[in-house]
Design a protein around this motif. Structure first.
Motif, PDB file in Angstrom:
ATOM      1  N   ILE A 124       0.842  -1.095   0.107  1.00 17.55           N
ATOM      2  CA  ILE A 124      -0.147   0.078  -0.005  1.00 17.55           C
ATOM      3  C   ILE A 124       0.973   1.196   0.022  1.00 17.55           C
ATOM      4  CG2 ILE A 124      -1.873  -1.380   1.009  1.00 17.55           C
ATOM      5  CD1 ILE A 124      -1.105   0.440   3.716  1.00 17.55           C
ATOM      6  N   THR A 164       0.372   4.037  -5.524  1.00 19.40           N
ATOM      7  CA  THR A 164       0.622   3.154  -4.644  1.00 19.40           C
ATOM      8  C   THR A 164       0.285   1.558  -5.472  1.00 19.40           C
ATOM      9  OG1 THR A 164      -1.809   2.897  -3.889  1.00 19.40           O
ATOM     10  CG2 THR A 164      -0.370   4.589  -2.537  1.00 19.40           C
ATOM     11  N   PRO A 195      -1.963  -0.649  -5.061  1.00 15.23           N
ATOM     12  CA  PRO A 195      -3.260  -0.927  -5.328  1.00 15.23           C
ATOM     13  C   PRO A 195      -3.679  -0.019  -6.467  1.00 15.23           C
ATOM     14  CG  PRO A 195      -3.279  -0.973  -2.813  1.00 15.23           C
ATOM     15  CD  PRO A 195      -1.814  -0.385  -3.275  1.00 15.23           C
ATOM     16  N   GLU A 196      -3.406   1.184  -6.453  1.00 15.08           N
ATOM     17  CA  GLU A 196      -3.401   1.986  -7.563  1.00 15.08           C
ATOM     18  C   GLU A 196      -2.874   1.777  -8.899  1.00 15.08           C
ATOM     19  OE1 GLU A 196      -4.035   6.421  -5.654  1.00 15.08           O
ATOM     20  OE2 GLU A 196      -2.055   5.450  -5.319  1.00 15.08           O
ATOM     21  N   MET A 241      -1.996  -7.360   8.022  1.00 11.72           N
ATOM     22  CA  MET A 241      -2.077  -6.022   8.254  1.00 11.72           C
ATOM     23  C   MET A 241      -2.832  -5.055   7.314  1.00 11.72           C
ATOM     24  SD  MET A 241       1.431  -4.155   9.957  1.00 11.72           S
ATOM     25  CE  MET A 241       2.402  -5.049   9.013  1.00 11.72           C
ATOM     26  N   ASP A 242      -2.381  -5.145   5.977  1.00 10.74           N
ATOM     27  CA  ASP A 242      -2.866  -4.135   4.950  1.00 10.74           C
ATOM     28  C   ASP A 242      -4.051  -4.759   4.038  1.00 10.74           C
ATOM     29  OD1 ASP A 242      -1.149  -2.468   6.038  1.00 10.74           O
ATOM     30  OD2 ASP A 242       0.369  -2.860   4.724  1.00 10.74           O
ATOM     31  N   ARG A 284       5.529  -0.300   8.640  1.00 11.80           N
ATOM     32  CA  ARG A 284       3.944  -0.294   8.751  1.00 11.80           C
ATOM     33  C   ARG A 284       3.872  -0.558   9.903  1.00 11.80           C
ATOM     34  NH1 ARG A 284       0.312   1.438   8.064  1.00 11.80           N
ATOM     35  NH2 ARG A 284      -0.937  -0.497   7.648  1.00 11.80           N
ATOM     36  N   LEU A 328       3.881   2.407  12.275  1.00 13.80           N
ATOM     37  CA  LEU A 328       2.908   3.333  12.164  1.00 13.80           C
ATOM     38  C   LEU A 328       1.813   2.698  12.826  1.00 13.80           C
ATOM     39  CD1 LEU A 328       2.874   4.585   8.426  1.00 13.80           C
ATOM     40  CD2 LEU A 328       2.603   5.892  10.334  1.00 13.80           C
ATOM     41  N   GLU A 329       1.552   1.605  13.003  1.00 14.86           N
ATOM     42  CA  GLU A 329       0.327   0.865  13.588  1.00 14.86           C
ATOM     43  C   GLU A 329       0.353   0.870  15.060  1.00 14.86           C
ATOM     44  OE1 GLU A 329      -2.587   0.690  12.214  1.00 14.86           O
ATOM     45  OE2 GLU A 329      -1.732   1.105   9.849  1.00 14.86           O
ATOM     46  N   VAL A 335       1.030   9.980   4.327  1.00 17.90           N
ATOM     47  CA  VAL A 335       1.005   9.073   5.309  1.00 17.90           C
ATOM     48  C   VAL A 335       0.067   7.975   4.677  1.00 17.90           C
ATOM     49  CG1 VAL A 335      -0.023   8.186   7.593  1.00 17.90           C
ATOM     50  CG2 VAL A 335       1.215  10.373   7.382  1.00 17.90           C
ATOM     51  N   ILE A 336       0.472   6.502   4.916  1.00 15.03           N
ATOM     52  CA  ILE A 336      -0.108   5.472   4.216  1.00 15.03           C
ATOM     53  C   ILE A 336      -0.548   4.460   5.543  1.00 15.03           C
ATOM     54  CG2 ILE A 336       0.754   5.347   2.074  1.00 15.03           C
ATOM     55  CD1 ILE A 336       2.531   3.237   3.438  1.00 15.03           C
ATOM     56  N   THR A 337      -1.799   3.874   5.372  1.00 14.47           N
ATOM     57  CA  THR A 337      -2.422   3.021   6.330  1.00 14.47           C
ATOM     58  C   THR A 337      -3.516   2.599   5.759  1.00 14.47           C
ATOM     59  OG1 THR A 337      -3.174   2.774   8.608  1.00 14.47           O
ATOM     60  CG2 THR A 337      -3.620   4.765   7.419  1.00 14.47           C
ATOM     61  N   VAL A 338      -4.295   1.549   6.440  1.00  8.57           N
ATOM     62  CA  VAL A 338      -5.483   1.084   6.161  1.00  8.57           C
ATOM     63  C   VAL A 338      -6.465   1.445   7.056  1.00  8.57           C
ATOM     64  CG1 VAL A 338      -4.437  -1.190   4.988  1.00  8.57           C
ATOM     65  CG2 VAL A 338      -4.988  -0.903   7.205  1.00  8.57           C
ATOM     66  N   SER A 349      -7.020   0.329   1.845  1.00  6.60           N
ATOM     67  CA  SER A 349      -5.736   1.145   1.791  1.00  6.60           C
ATOM     68  C   SER A 349      -5.778   2.616   1.665  1.00  6.60           C
ATOM     69  CB  SER A 349      -4.706   0.704   1.187  1.00  6.60           C
ATOM     70  OG  SER A 349      -4.829   0.582  -0.384  1.00  6.60           O
ATOM     71  N   LYS A 386      -4.199   6.840   1.679  1.00 13.98           N
ATOM     72  CA  LYS A 386      -3.040   7.845   1.500  1.00 13.98           C
ATOM     73  C   LYS A 386      -3.645   9.334   1.775  1.00 13.98           C
ATOM     74  CE  LYS A 386      -2.591   8.770  -3.351  1.00 13.98           C
ATOM     75  NZ  LYS A 386      -1.745   8.576  -4.597  1.00 13.98           N
ATOM     76  N   THR A 390      -7.096   3.944  -1.737  1.00 18.33           N
ATOM     77  CA  THR A 390      -6.210   3.763  -2.875  1.00 18.33           C
ATOM     78  C   THR A 390      -6.410   2.551  -3.371  1.00 18.33           C
ATOM     79  OG1 THR A 390      -4.446   3.016  -1.114  1.00 18.33           O
ATOM     80  CG2 THR A 390      -4.266   5.221  -2.116  1.00 18.33           C
TER      81      THR A 390
END
Ligand SMILES: Cc1cc2nc3c(=O)[nH]c(=O)nc-3n(C[C@H](O)[C@H](O)[C@H](O)COP(=O)(O)OP(=O)(O)OC[C@H]3O[C@@H](n4cnc5c(N)ncnc54)[C@H](O)[C@@H]3O)c2cc1C
Lengths: 422, 137
Positions: A51, A65, A67-68, A153-154, A179, A182-183, B61-64, B76, B78, B123
């Motif tokens: 991601i 990213t 997925p995009e 996670m993602d 990741r 960040l989490e 910043v990226i997360t889910v 996901s 951003k 995303t």
């Protein structure tokens, strides 16, 4: 409406990651009847779980990213009119004749054989696991590969652990470490056996330094201990020869160990079919149409050679599609006196392994150590390229002109890629 | 490096070269960070990046985000622009409670002006559960 599966296809593409999608779209755009088969629930291969930004800078001239990027290619696949079959595993590709292969497909909706004039094999890679890098000790819960941790996670939104040790400082390892941080998990360290980080400087800065994650160079994890769940990991320092230095054991408390120790091309189907495998790449030997040593069977993406950039994987997909189109149009890739491309001093691997001299060709190579002010010599083709810096983590890509390849035909019939300092 | 101020060492991330850059800086009367000199960068983009990085480092910043009734159960996301690095933990906490309803499309804004810093944009898509694969929403 289900996808039509039965019948004969011009091209069957095995794998729906970026390489397979680019191959399928290009082949259909060239007017061929294409079926793409993937065992996953959705298209994109490993991209939907990646991601972070960093995809497509070269291929789409835009930073996306994972997925995009996958979404862009998926719409191109749809617009091109490719038939897509998901949740469908290909256990075998069978030789019927020079002009026909049988692709076995197992899926909830269809199980049987699809005949194809050409096959493009783009099945990606698998991750190396703990035992392949010598992490012994207890068989406990809490040991994951980077891809497994990323998927939890993602894709599923589940944090695999709270105190995490990452093994391997390639880009993947560092990105996964970020990741976790960040989490809200604590990343106790990233362990690297080599004396330098495996991935890009950009990731050392933005993934590790930004989050104060320690990087332990010249160390390796020798074992994992725990009852039921990981409780600690045992580390040792290594010398220049990567041998353990006795007496340097340290224990690190953690509940999760994430192994990011590289990828291995998934080639079982090709090997069974009789394709020659290159021990340097782990993928099949191919010519400059990306055709394997089995006529009519082409390879692209991580199944061919591990690519650090999705752009290269997608580009190989397109090349394989063009190769398949030529194969179908002319009844085969015309045989020629191939020039061999092989790695020499400072170079770990080169692709494609066979060059015709009939067309310009992109060659991909990986060096075996970092070099600043590098001189890349393609001996035999009389070509030299100066590069400010080369690193094992970054594939080098150079276009070789048809005329340069032909030069090697009068000489030793080979081109040797060598990298020197200065 | 000699002269007034404090020196910060950075590894440039603009391109694969990874130049070792030194930035000399001091604080202005208002406490703001001022760049006095940038050394070691081999291009103007690197110099610009280093100056920005020591005065006001920013990151996308990226997360889910969980999706109720979605397949897959997260999307996901951003930020639509880079936000100050120092505010990333606070930003992540602000997103911690966010949950959205399926379906979600790529590009959909899931939260507007979070902490007045950025929008949060999907995303990846997530379909409503129960819809079979390949079927168009
Ligand atoms: C964690 C991570 C981070 C990355 N980050 C970046 C980045 O920032 N920028 C960048 O440019 N690149 C990045 N890359 C590299 C890039 O993602 C890869 O090069 C690319 O995805 C390779 O594409 P592929 O199509 O060859 O393989 P994959 O994406 O692995 O796709 C292979 C597909 O084949 C299917 N398949 C396999 N075997 C079969 C079978 N027998 N039958 C049916 N289907 C089968 C699989 O289900 C899968 O969908 C990253 C890679 C990883 C692992």
């Amino acid at each position: 409406m289900g996808t039509r599966v039965e019948g004969r296809r011009d091209v069957v593409v095995v794998g729906g990651g970026p390489a397979g999608m680019a191959a399928a779209a290009r082949a259909a755009e060239l007017g061929l009847d294409v079926l793409m088969v993937d065992e996953g629930e959705r298209l994109g291969g490993i991209l939907p779980q990646c991601i972070h930004p960093g995809f497509g800078v070269h291929y789409l001239r835009e930073e996306l990213t994972g997925p995009e990027f996958a979404q862009r290619l998926a719409s191109r696949v749809e617009d091109a009119g490719v038939d897509v079959l998901l949740e469908a595993h290909v256990p075998e590709v069978r030789w019927i004749s020079h002009a026909e292969k049988g692709v076995r497909v197992l899926s909830p909706g269809f199980s049987g054989e699809v005949r194809a004039g050409a096959v493009i094999y783009a099945a990606g890679a698998r991750e190396r696991h703990r035992f392949e890098i010598g992490i012994l000790g207890d068989r406990v819960a809490g040991v994951y590969t980077a891809g497994e941790a990323q998927t939890m996670m993602d894709v599923y939104g589940i944090l695999p652990g709270r105190r995490v040790l990452v093994v391997g400082s390639g880009d993947v390892g560092m990105i996964v470490a970020r990741r976790f941080a960040l989490e809200g998990a604590e990343v106790v360290g990233v362990v690297e056996i080599m004396p330098y980080p495996g991935g890009l400087t950009r990731n050392v800065v933005q993934c590790l330094e930004d989050f104060d994650i320690p990087l332990l160079l010249s160390h390796r994890v020798v074992s994992v201990r725990g009852r039921g769940r990981v409780e600690k990991a045992v580390l040792m320092r290594v010398d220049e020869g990567l041998r353990d230095i006795p007496g340097t054991e340290t224990e690190v408390e953690c509940d999760t160990v994430v192994v990011s120790a590289g990828l291995v091309p998934r080639v079982e189907v090709l090997r069974e079919l009789g394709a020659l495998i290159d021990p340097a790449t782990g993928g099949p030997v191919v010519n400059d149409r990306l055709e394997t040593t089995v006529p009519g069977v082409f390879a692209a993406g991580n199944a061919l050679v591990i690519n650090d950039l999705v752009d290269h994987a997608a580009e190989q997909g397109e090349q394989a599609a063009e190769g398949a189109a030529e194969f179908l149009r002319r009844g085969g890739i015309p045989a020629t006196d191939w020039v061999r491309l092989r790695p020499g001093e400072g170079v770990k691997l080169t692709v494609p392994q066979l060059l015709s001299g009939e067309r310009d060709v992109w060659i991909y190579l990986r060096v075996n150590r970092p070099v600043r002010n590098a001189r890349l010599s393609l001996r035999g083709a009389g070509r030299e390229v100066r590069l400010p810096v080369v690193r094992p983590a970054e594939m080098v890509r150079v276009k070789l002109m048809a005329g340069e390849v032909r030069r090697a035909k009068v000489g030793g019939r080979e081109v040797v890629a060598e990298v020197y300092r200065g | 490096m000699t002269g007034r101020g404090k020196v910060r060492r950075l590894t440039c991330i603009v391109c694969p070269l990874g130049c070792e850059i030194e930035v000399r800086l001091d604080r202005g009367p208002g406490g703001d960070v001022r760049v006095l000199e940038v050394r070691g960068a081999t291009c103007p983009r690197g110099r610009e990046w280093a100056a920005q990085e020591v005065t006001d480092p920013r990151r996308v910043v990226i997360t889910v985000v969980p999706v109720r009734g979605g397949d897959p159960p997260t999307v996901s996301v951003k930020t639509d622009r880079p936000i100050p690095k120092s505010r990333i933990p606070e930003f992540m906490r602000a997103l911690a409670g966010l949950e959205v309803e399926a379906p979600v499309r790529v590009g959909q804004v899931l939260a507007k002006d979070v902490l007045d810093l950025a929008n949060v944009v999907a995303t990846r898509e997530s379909r409503s559960m129960g819809r079979s694969f390949g079927e168009r929403p």
